[in-house]
Design an enzyme around this catalytic site. Structure first.
Site, PDB file in Angstrom:
ATOM      1  N   GLY A 292       5.717  -8.417 -20.615  1.00 36.81           N
ATOM      2  CA  GLY A 292       5.203  -7.137 -21.082  1.00 36.81           C
ATOM      3  C   GLY A 292       6.334  -6.161 -21.303  1.00 36.81           C
TER       4      GLY A 292
ATOM      5  CD  GLN B 115       9.565  -1.618 -19.768  1.00 34.48           C
ATOM      6  OE1 GLN B 115       8.539  -2.066 -20.238  1.00 34.48           O
ATOM      7  NE2 GLN B 115      10.316  -2.285 -18.909  1.00 34.48           N
TER       8      GLN B 115
ATOM      9  CG  HIS C  69       4.276  -3.687 -14.705  1.00 29.47           C
ATOM     10  ND1 HIS C  69       5.050  -4.014 -13.612  1.00 29.47           N
ATOM     11  CD2 HIS C  69       5.153  -3.324 -15.687  1.00 29.47           C
ATOM     12  CE1 HIS C  69       6.330  -3.832 -13.930  1.00 29.47           C
ATOM     13  NE2 HIS C  69       6.424  -3.427 -15.177  1.00 29.47           N
ATOM     14  CD  GLU C  70       4.368  -3.789 -19.397  1.00 35.75           C
ATOM     15  OE1 GLU C  70       5.076  -2.830 -19.780  1.00 35.75           O
ATOM     16  OE2 GLU C  70       4.834  -4.738 -18.745  1.00 35.75           O
TER      17      GLU C  70
ATOM     18  CG  HIS D  47       6.554   0.797 -17.852  1.00 33.94           C
ATOM     19  ND1 HIS D  47       7.758   1.152 -17.303  1.00 33.94           N
ATOM     20  CD2 HIS D  47       6.427  -0.534 -17.629  1.00 33.94           C
ATOM     21  CE1 HIS D  47       8.336   0.085 -16.777  1.00 33.94           C
ATOM     22  NE2 HIS D  47       7.549  -0.964 -16.957  1.00 33.94           N
TER      23      HIS D  47
ATOM     24  CB  CYS E  69       9.982  -3.961 -14.141  1.00 34.77           C
ATOM     25  SG  CYS E  69       9.999  -2.740 -15.462  1.00 34.77           S
ATOM     26  CG  LEU E  70      11.688  -7.188 -19.295  1.00 32.83           C
ATOM     27  CD1 LEU E  70      11.282  -7.183 -20.768  1.00 32.83           C
ATOM     28  CD2 LEU E  70      12.574  -8.382 -18.989  1.00 32.83           C
TER      29      LEU E  70
HETATM   30 NI    NI Z   1       7.961  -2.912 -16.440  1.00 34.90          NI
END
Ligand code: NI
Length: 158
Positions: free
Chosen positions: A46, A51, A131-132, A135, A89-90
């Protein structure tokens, strides 16, 4: 399409509340294409627009590598149950931590044509959606971690 630079924890943009997408434009379409490409390139499941430095309410998710999901202006309508598991998480590379999430979510969002749709999800997809969406309101999973963040050497980041 292009790979965009992923912002990492500590970057102020990840703490901002994103703005609603009012209409689809070629520029936003390009952003979405780039978000998918950047997510796949990074082996993530995701990615949210902040991000990659864009404060728009857009997230892309693909938990299987074969099921791309685009969520524009997503809103969670219902949640049920609970799951506790490891999350990454990236924007927090090389780390993971245990997070409790709903096991089921129902979300509404707009698609690439700005049409509203509803999606029901369980388990990993439900986790990824939660999660997304966080963000988009300037939050990272690390705020919810139960116990320490651990180092990971394999790719299981979101
Ligand atoms: Ni993330």
């Amino acid at each position: 399409m292009a790979i965009r630079t992923i912002r990492e924890m500590g970057d102020e943009i990840l703490t901002k509340v994103c703005k609603e997408v009012k209409m689809m434009t070629p520029r936003t379409e390009e952003l979405i294409d780039d978000m998918f490409e950047t997510m796949y390139e990074s082996n993530g499941v995701g990615l949210a627009a902040p991000q990659v430095g864009i404060l728009k309410r857009i997230a892309v998710i693909d938990c299987t590598g074969e099921d791309p999901i685009l969520l524009i202006n997503p809103v969670i309508l219902e949640t049920a149950g609970e799951q506790t598991g490891q999350e990454g998480c990236l924007s927090v590379p090389g780390k993971a931590g245990q997070v409790t999430r709903p096991n089921y979510v129902k979300v509404k969002a707009q698609d690439i044509d700005m049409e509203w749709f509803e999606l029901e999800a369980e388990e990993l997809l439900a986790r990824a959606i939660c999660h997304e969406l966080e963000h988009l309101d300037g939050h990272l999973y690390v705020e919810r971690v139960e116990g320490p963040l651990v180092d990971v050497t394999y790719e299981d980041e979101e």
